[in-house]
Design a protein around this motif. Structure first.
Motif, PDB file in Angstrom:
ATOM      1  N   PHE A 199       1.371  -1.146   0.236  1.00 52.82           N
ATOM      2  CA  PHE A 199      -0.278   0.087  -0.129  1.00 52.82           C
ATOM      3  C   PHE A 199       0.697   1.045  -0.139  1.00 52.82           C
ATOM      4  O   PHE A 199       2.098   1.086   0.652  1.00 52.82           O
ATOM      5  CB  PHE A 199      -0.715   0.096   1.388  1.00 52.82           C
ATOM      6  CG  PHE A 199      -1.803   1.474   1.359  1.00 52.82           C
ATOM      7  CD1 PHE A 199      -3.129   1.847   0.692  1.00 52.82           C
ATOM      8  CD2 PHE A 199      -1.028   2.492   2.368  1.00 52.82           C
ATOM      9  CE1 PHE A 199      -3.594   2.717   0.889  1.00 52.82           C
ATOM     10  CE2 PHE A 199      -1.751   3.780   2.400  1.00 52.82           C
ATOM     11  CZ  PHE A 199      -4.030   3.669   1.958  1.00 52.82           C
ATOM     12  N   GLY A 200       0.771   2.299  -0.780  1.00 54.92           N
ATOM     13  CA  GLY A 200       1.232   3.798  -0.807  1.00 54.92           C
ATOM     14  C   GLY A 200       2.606   4.134  -1.991  1.00 54.92           C
ATOM     15  O   GLY A 200       2.305   2.776  -3.075  1.00 54.92           O
ATOM     16  N   LEU A 207      -7.727   7.087   2.478  1.00 58.54           N
ATOM     17  CA  LEU A 207      -7.791   6.916   3.333  1.00 58.54           C
ATOM     18  C   LEU A 207      -8.882   5.510   3.158  1.00 58.54           C
ATOM     19  O   LEU A 207      -8.758   4.389   4.213  1.00 58.54           O
ATOM     20  CB  LEU A 207      -8.763   7.217   4.118  1.00 58.54           C
ATOM     21  CG  LEU A 207      -8.022   8.913   4.725  1.00 58.54           C
ATOM     22  CD1 LEU A 207      -8.862   9.657   5.477  1.00 58.54           C
ATOM     23  CD2 LEU A 207      -6.946   8.040   6.070  1.00 58.54           C
ATOM     24  N   ALA A 208      -9.882   5.590   2.214  1.00 58.04           N
ATOM     25  CA  ALA A 208     -11.133   3.783   1.926  1.00 58.04           C
ATOM     26  C   ALA A 208      -9.771   3.063   1.434  1.00 58.04           C
ATOM     27  O   ALA A 208     -10.397   1.448   2.126  1.00 58.04           O
ATOM     28  CB  ALA A 208     -12.128   4.262   0.782  1.00 58.04           C
ATOM     29  N   HIS A 209      -9.432   3.482   0.281  1.00 60.51           N
ATOM     30  CA  HIS A 209      -8.307   2.143   0.500  1.00 60.51           C
ATOM     31  C   HIS A 209      -7.350   1.301   1.622  1.00 60.51           C
ATOM     32  O   HIS A 209      -7.389   0.218   1.853  1.00 60.51           O
ATOM     33  CB  HIS A 209      -7.170   2.747  -0.773  1.00 60.51           C
ATOM     34  CG  HIS A 209      -6.466   2.158  -1.323  1.00 60.51           C
ATOM     35  ND1 HIS A 209      -5.528   1.863  -1.721  1.00 60.51           N
ATOM     36  CD2 HIS A 209      -6.409   0.438  -0.875  1.00 60.51           C
ATOM     37  CE1 HIS A 209      -5.298   0.784  -3.251  1.00 60.51           C
ATOM     38  NE2 HIS A 209      -5.707   0.187  -1.951  1.00 60.51           N
ATOM     39  N   ALA A 210      -7.085   2.530   2.247  1.00 59.02           N
ATOM     40  CA  ALA A 210      -6.220   1.897   3.621  1.00 59.02           C
ATOM     41  C   ALA A 210      -7.392   0.823   4.431  1.00 59.02           C
ATOM     42  O   ALA A 210      -6.684  -0.107   5.088  1.00 59.02           O
ATOM     43  CB  ALA A 210      -5.163   2.909   4.482  1.00 59.02           C
ATOM     44  N   ALA A 211      -8.343   1.649   4.971  1.00 60.54           N
ATOM     45  CA  ALA A 211      -9.184   1.419   5.657  1.00 60.54           C
ATOM     46  C   ALA A 211      -9.771   0.195   5.261  1.00 60.54           C
ATOM     47  O   ALA A 211     -10.077  -1.540   5.890  1.00 60.54           O
ATOM     48  CB  ALA A 211     -11.055   1.800   5.801  1.00 60.54           C
ATOM     49  N   PHE A 212     -10.357  -0.256   3.674  1.00 60.23           N
ATOM     50  CA  PHE A 212     -11.138  -2.022   3.317  1.00 60.23           C
ATOM     51  C   PHE A 212      -9.922  -3.043   3.263  1.00 60.23           C
ATOM     52  O   PHE A 212      -9.401  -3.303   3.353  1.00 60.23           O
ATOM     53  CB  PHE A 212     -11.297  -1.169   2.035  1.00 60.23           C
ATOM     54  CG  PHE A 212     -12.936  -1.386   2.166  1.00 60.23           C
ATOM     55  CD1 PHE A 212     -13.546  -1.318   2.371  1.00 60.23           C
ATOM     56  CD2 PHE A 212     -13.100   0.355   1.460  1.00 60.23           C
ATOM     57  CE1 PHE A 212     -14.870  -0.938   2.640  1.00 60.23           C
ATOM     58  CE2 PHE A 212     -14.232   1.102   1.431  1.00 60.23           C
ATOM     59  CZ  PHE A 212     -15.163   0.230   1.915  1.00 60.23           C
ATOM     60  N   ALA A 224      -3.364   1.989   9.810  1.00 60.85           N
ATOM     61  CA  ALA A 224      -3.744   1.985   8.451  1.00 60.85           C
ATOM     62  C   ALA A 224      -3.491   3.542   7.956  1.00 60.85           C
ATOM     63  O   ALA A 224      -3.649   3.887   6.747  1.00 60.85           O
ATOM     64  CB  ALA A 224      -4.977   1.294   8.325  1.00 60.85           C
ATOM     65  N   ALA A 225      -4.329   4.647   9.059  1.00 59.36           N
ATOM     66  CA  ALA A 225      -5.212   5.328   8.397  1.00 59.36           C
ATOM     67  C   ALA A 225      -3.585   6.261   8.600  1.00 59.36           C
ATOM     68  O   ALA A 225      -3.452   7.807   7.403  1.00 59.36           O
ATOM     69  CB  ALA A 225      -5.826   6.291   9.453  1.00 59.36           C
TER      70      ALA A 225
END
Length: 385
Positions: free
Chosen positions: A5-6, A240-245, A351-352
């Motif tokens: 991620f990122g 933020l949604a990408h990380a949260a899911f 995650a956030a």
């Protein structure tokens, strides 16, 4: 299989629930950033199971071993490799029903994707156990964000039918609430301590019945300057949604007023803009959660996620036996959480932190990490007239 991620600041996670270890590699951190290993251990303790009837009986020490990227308490600028040993596995609990797909889990989809070669023990790479690496890597970013004046906190907004107080709209009041959350340590992440006893009782009741419950987590990001993010595909909400899911069991997300916007008129949904005596622009309300057009507006970014009940329950369920290729029934064995919401709060915070750290690096480069005072002055300049 993509496990990273990122972009400018990236985290790769690896491992399986019953393998020798799990871990993460954090890449993109500037050199010279302090790493507080005691603070990291405290974050891991918030995620750790206690075997107390509120979480799984699988209790792990969750000690982080930093293999590279940190020396003398500071980042070196090279990839930071972190491992966490799996010391309390009981793979035999899963052997008897290995071919029977667990409803609500990734068992069937993993078969479809990996043709039976996946490590299915305890959920393998799909297990919530893997989020320990996310907390370890995200925790390093969280510490860097704090030094840059950005705070992130998560509380249990609702669980098992018991509600907590909401986050405040006013930044000063919200800061006080975040202070309170940090002061609770590994206890339930609640703003109103009176909600803890009934919430725990409801979770225990579900567990005693062989069932599970879900809930809602609310996260606030305080201290972001205006103008961070991108208009469309890399908007603040998108990141933020990408990380949260990426957190197992998260099934929904909303920012600010969220789905309530559908019932409002524009005159009710808009946040009026004002300017204070110091020339700082702010909004009187924060229904849009500190984001307009995909960019931060300087107000707190607030979002909520829906977390489904733990799919591993002890009630008999209908399923399919993959070996026999026929319908079957399944009663799950092993050690499982009657509710993952309390342990998931710190996972959502970390995650956030990864998403916010990546957004800041895209906007400011390494300056927010290496010169946090100068970065804050630059960010403040765009929020004043």
């Amino acid at each position: 299989m993509k496990n990273t991620f990122g972009n400018a600041l990236a985290l790769t996670i690896f491992g399986e629930s019953h393998g020798p270890a799990i871990g993460a590699v954090l890449d993109g951190m500037a050199a010279g950033v302090p790493v507080d290993e005691a603070a990291l251990a405290a974050l891991m303790d918030r995620r750790r199971a206690r075997g107390d009837g509120l979480s799984t009986a699988r209790v792990e020490a969750d000690e982080i071993c930093i293999l590279s990227g940190v020396a003398a308490g500071h980042t070196t600028g090279t990839p930071i490799a972190l491992t966490i040993a799996n010391q309390n596995t009981r793979s035999a609990d899963y052997a008897a029903a290995a071919a029977r797909l667990r409803p609500g889990h990734a068992d069937y989809t993993a078969w479809a994707r990996y043709r039976g070669f996946q490590d299915a023990r305890g959920g393998g790479h799909f297990s919530g156990r893997i989020t320990a690496g996310l907390v370890a890597g995200g925790g390093i970013v969280l510490g860097a964000l704090a030094r840059a004046g950005v705070r992130i906190g998560t509380h249990i907004a609702r669980c098992a039918g018991v509600a907590d107080a909401p986050f405040a709209c006013d930044p000063a009041a919200l800061a006080a609430q975040l202070d309170g959350l940090e002061g609770r340590g590994p206890a339930f992440a609640l703003l109103d301590g009176a909600a803890e006893a009934p919430m725990q009782a409801a979770i225990r009741a579900a567990g005693a019945a062989g069932d599970s419950v879900g809930g809602v987590l609310e996260t606030a990001v305080l201290g972001l300057p205006a103008g961070v993010g991108e208009p469309f595909f890399d908007s603040v909400e998108s990141a933020l949604a990408h990380a949260a899911f990426a957190i197992p069991a998260v099934k929904g997300i909303e920012f600010g007023a969220g789905f309530a916007f559908a019932e409002l008129r524009g005159s009710e949904a808009n946040d009026p803009l004002r300017i204070d005596g110091a020339g700082r622009i702010y909004t009187e309300t924060n229904r849009n959660a500190g984001v307009n057009g995909g960019l931060t507006n300087g107000m707190p970014v607030v979002f909520r996620t829906a977390v489904k009940p733990t799919p591993s329950i002890y009630k008999e369920q209908r399923t399919v036996d993959m070996a026999a290729r026929q319908n079957a029934s399944l009663t799950i064995q092993g050690r499982h959480d009657p509710c993952i919401v309390p342990r998931a709060a710190v996972v959502q915070t970390c995650a956030a932190a990864l998403a916010v750290g990546d957004l800041l690096t895209a906007r400011y480069g390494e300056r927010w990490m290496t010169a946090p005072d100068a970065y804050r002055e630059e960010g403040a300049a765009w929020n004043t007239v």
